[in-house]
Write a protein that holds these residues in place. Structure first.
Motif, PDB file in Angstrom:
ATOM      1  N   ALA A  31      45.228  30.100  39.837  1.00  0.00           N
ATOM      2  CA  ALA A  31      43.977  30.734  39.404  1.00  0.00           C
ATOM      3  C   ALA A  31      42.759  30.020  39.978  1.00  0.00           C
ATOM      4  N   GLY A  32      42.849  28.688  40.109  1.00  0.00           N
ATOM      5  CA  GLY A  32      41.712  27.944  40.645  1.00  0.00           C
ATOM      6  C   GLY A  32      41.379  28.333  42.072  1.00  0.00           C
ATOM      7  N   VAL A  33      42.399  28.659  42.859  1.00  0.00           N
ATOM      8  CA  VAL A  33      42.167  29.090  44.241  1.00  0.00           C
ATOM      9  C   VAL A  33      41.439  30.427  44.254  1.00  0.00           C
ATOM     10  N   VAL A  34      41.866  31.324  43.366  1.00  0.00           N
ATOM     11  CA  VAL A  34      41.200  32.635  43.280  1.00  0.00           C
ATOM     12  C   VAL A  34      39.754  32.462  42.831  1.00  0.00           C
ATOM     13  N   ARG A  35      39.544  31.564  41.881  1.00  0.00           N
ATOM     14  CA  ARG A  35      38.181  31.331  41.385  1.00  0.00           C
ATOM     15  C   ARG A  35      37.283  30.840  42.523  1.00  0.00           C
ATOM     16  N   ASP A  36      37.777  29.889  43.309  1.00  0.00           N
ATOM     17  CA  ASP A  36      36.996  29.396  44.453  1.00  0.00           C
ATOM     18  C   ASP A  36      36.744  30.507  45.465  1.00  0.00           C
ATOM     19  N   ALA A  37      37.769  31.336  45.680  1.00  0.00           N
ATOM     20  CA  ALA A  37      37.639  32.424  46.650  1.00  0.00           C
ATOM     21  C   ALA A  37      36.594  33.438  46.198  1.00  0.00           C
ATOM     22  N   LEU A  38      36.562  33.729  44.902  1.00  0.00           N
ATOM     23  CA  LEU A  38      35.566  34.674  44.381  1.00  0.00           C
ATOM     24  C   LEU A  38      34.154  34.126  44.553  1.00  0.00           C
ATOM     25  N   LEU A  39      33.997  32.823  44.362  1.00  0.00           N
ATOM     26  CA  LEU A  39      32.681  32.224  44.564  1.00  0.00           C
ATOM     27  C   LEU A  39      32.282  32.266  46.036  1.00  0.00           C
ATOM     28  N   ASP A  40      33.272  32.051  46.923  1.00  0.00           N
ATOM     29  CA  ASP A  40      32.999  32.171  48.354  1.00  0.00           C
ATOM     30  C   ASP A  40      32.633  33.609  48.703  1.00  0.00           C
ATOM     31  N   ALA A  41      33.366  34.563  48.108  1.00  0.00           N
ATOM     32  CA  ALA A  41      33.087  35.985  48.348  1.00  0.00           C
ATOM     33  C   ALA A  41      31.696  36.341  47.848  1.00  0.00           C
ATOM     34  N   GLN A  42      31.307  35.722  46.730  1.00  0.00           N
ATOM     35  CA  GLN A  42      29.961  35.953  46.207  1.00  0.00           C
ATOM     36  C   GLN A  42      28.919  35.422  47.185  1.00  0.00           C
ATOM     37  N   GLY A  43      29.220  34.252  47.777  1.00  0.00           N
ATOM     38  CA  GLY A  43      28.313  33.701  48.777  1.00  0.00           C
ATOM     39  C   GLY A  43      28.173  34.604  49.989  1.00  0.00           C
ATOM     40  N   LYS A  44      29.249  35.325  50.319  1.00  0.00           N
ATOM     41  CA  LYS A  44      29.212  36.249  51.457  1.00  0.00           C
ATOM     42  C   LYS A  44      28.542  37.564  51.090  1.00  0.00           C
ATOM     43  N   GLY A  45      28.364  37.800  49.786  1.00  0.00           N
ATOM     44  CA  GLY A  45      27.576  38.949  49.352  1.00  0.00           C
ATOM     45  C   GLY A  45      28.330  40.202  48.991  1.00  0.00           C
ATOM     46  N   PHE A  46      29.678  40.214  49.001  1.00  0.00           N
ATOM     47  CA  PHE A  46      30.349  41.474  48.672  1.00  0.00           C
ATOM     48  C   PHE A  46      31.003  41.465  47.288  1.00  0.00           C
ATOM     49  N   VAL A  47      30.807  40.378  46.548  1.00  0.00           N
ATOM     50  CA  VAL A  47      31.298  40.288  45.176  1.00  0.00           C
ATOM     51  C   VAL A  47      30.223  39.597  44.352  1.00  0.00           C
ATOM     52  N   LYS A  48      30.103  39.990  43.099  1.00  0.00           N
ATOM     53  CA  LYS A  48      29.199  39.321  42.171  1.00  0.00           C
ATOM     54  C   LYS A  48      29.999  38.899  40.953  1.00  0.00           C
ATOM     55  N   VAL A  49      29.936  37.609  40.608  1.00  0.00           N
ATOM     56  CA  VAL A  49      30.667  37.089  39.455  1.00  0.00           C
ATOM     57  C   VAL A  49      29.700  36.996  38.278  1.00  0.00           C
ATOM     58  N   LEU A  50      30.005  37.711  37.197  1.00  0.00           N
ATOM     59  CA  LEU A  50      29.125  37.764  36.042  1.00  0.00           C
ATOM     60  C   LEU A  50      29.808  37.158  34.821  1.00  0.00           C
ATOM     61  N   PRO A  51      29.066  36.381  34.021  1.00  0.00           N
ATOM     62  CA  PRO A  51      29.652  35.795  32.808  1.00  0.00           C
ATOM     63  C   PRO A  51      30.162  36.877  31.859  1.00  0.00           C
ATOM     64  N   ARG A  52      31.339  36.649  31.303  1.00  0.00           N
ATOM     65  CA  ARG A  52      31.979  37.533  30.322  1.00  0.00           C
ATOM     66  C   ARG A  52      32.243  38.936  30.854  1.00  0.00           C
ATOM     67  N   VAL A  53      32.038  39.137  32.134  1.00  0.00           N
ATOM     68  CA  VAL A  53      32.304  40.441  32.746  1.00  0.00           C
ATOM     69  C   VAL A  53      33.394  40.312  33.800  1.00  0.00           C
ATOM     70  N   GLY A  54      33.268  39.320  34.639  1.00  0.00           N
ATOM     71  CA  GLY A  54      34.214  39.130  35.728  1.00  0.00           C
ATOM     72  C   GLY A  54      33.572  39.426  37.068  1.00  0.00           C
ATOM     73  N   ALA A  55      34.396  39.650  38.056  1.00  0.00           N
ATOM     74  CA  ALA A  55      33.900  39.905  39.414  1.00  0.00           C
ATOM     75  C   ALA A  55      33.733  41.397  39.632  1.00  0.00           C
ATOM     76  N   ILE A  56      32.592  41.786  40.148  1.00  0.00           N
ATOM     77  CA  ILE A  56      32.327  43.186  40.457  1.00  0.00           C
ATOM     78  C   ILE A  56      31.974  43.310  41.931  1.00  0.00           C
ATOM     79  N   VAL A  57      32.170  44.493  42.465  1.00  0.00           N
ATOM     80  CA  VAL A  57      31.883  44.757  43.868  1.00  0.00           C
ATOM     81  C   VAL A  57      30.386  45.004  44.032  1.00  0.00           C
ATOM     82  N   GLN A  58      29.830  44.491  45.103  1.00  0.00           N
ATOM     83  CA  GLN A  58      28.440  44.804  45.416  1.00  0.00           C
ATOM     84  C   GLN A  58      28.286  44.963  46.920  1.00  0.00           C
TER      85      GLN A  58
END
Length: 254
Positions: free
Chosen positions: A48-75
């Motif tokens: 799970a930690g690898v996925v968490r890091d990947a989602l943060l990297d994806a957020q940095g690239k701009g195609f995912v947004k990680v929101l508290p108590r919501v999760g990752a959403i597409v943007q």
């Protein structure tokens, strides 16, 4: 599918690509949620930690947004991608310019201070707590290096800490310039003697910057960053005050 409990370390960058493919293959649109981290971990066969890091990297690239108590959403990231690409190109051009000219090192330090003080304030204003996970991990990695070890990894992580704050500011142009400046300064920073006292001071200073970011306190983050950078500038001054070392032969001839 791999077993996340038995697989070796996985590059989060590879998982970022798989997340991108998941979005495309499933036709996910802006605002739609991705599966929870644990489901993605099972799907990709990683922890799970690898996925968490990947989602943060994806957020940095701009195609995912990680929101508290919501999760990752597409943007949508079309505009962000363009600006990030521009920032990278500008950073490379700036780095090339610096390599071509013999710049006053004090001016480089001063430029770094202006950039970082501005960017840490922006990071504090716009930060969302899940975005700070990577920053926290860097601090944990630094703390794990034994005090007795004169490791260049400590200096490398120190730079990574500041580069990550630049990314959190959301300004890809300034982030690219900061990255180039820090790489230019890296040989000088690497010469710093990481004594036990200096490491403890650095860790304490980093912790205070991190706490200010967690609190979203831009004013405090600015003060802490300025106080953190100033010792490096002073170290350069101290180095210039000391006479250059003399080899044995010259010493005997005096």
């Amino acid at each position: 599918m791999g077993n996340p409990m038995t697989m070796g370390p996985c590059d989060a960058a590879a998982i970022v690509d798989q997340i991108d493919e998941l979005i495309v293959n499933n036709g996910l649109k802006d605002g739609e949620r991705l599966p929870p981290i644990r489901q993605l971990a099972v799907r990709f066969g990683v922890k799970a930690g690898v996925v968490r890091d990947a989602l943060l990297d994806a957020q940095g690239k701009g195609f995912v947004k990680v929101l508290p108590r919501v999760g990752a959403i597409v943007q949508s990231n079309n505009g962000d991608e363009d600006w990030q690409s521009t920032g990278v190109d500008l950073g490379r051009e700036f780095e090339g310019l610096m390599d071509q000219q013999d710049h006053n090192l004090f001016h480089v330090f001063e430029t770094r201070e202006v950039l970082e003080v501005t960017m840490v304030a922006r990071a504090a204003e716009r930060r969302e707590l899940p975005e700070l996970l990577r920053l926290r991990q860097i601090l944990e990695d630094m703390a794990a290096i034994p005090i007795s070890t004169a490791s260049p990894k400590f200096a490398e992580l120190d730079i990574e800490f500041h580069v990550e704050i630049g990314r959190l500011s959301g300004n890809s142009l300034m982030a690219a310039l900061l990255d180039s400046l820090l790489r230019k300064l890296q040989p000088n920073l690497a010469r710093i003697r990481w004594s036990e006292n200096r490491r403890e001071q650095t860790k304490g200073s980093h912790a205070r910057i991190y706490s200010a970011l967690v609190a979203g306190d831009a004013e405090q983050a600015t003060r802490e960053m300025r106080d953190h950078i100033r010792p490096a500038y002073n170290s350069l001054l101290d180095e210039l005050r000391d006479p250059p070392p003399m080899n044995g032969e010259n010493s005997r001839s005096q």
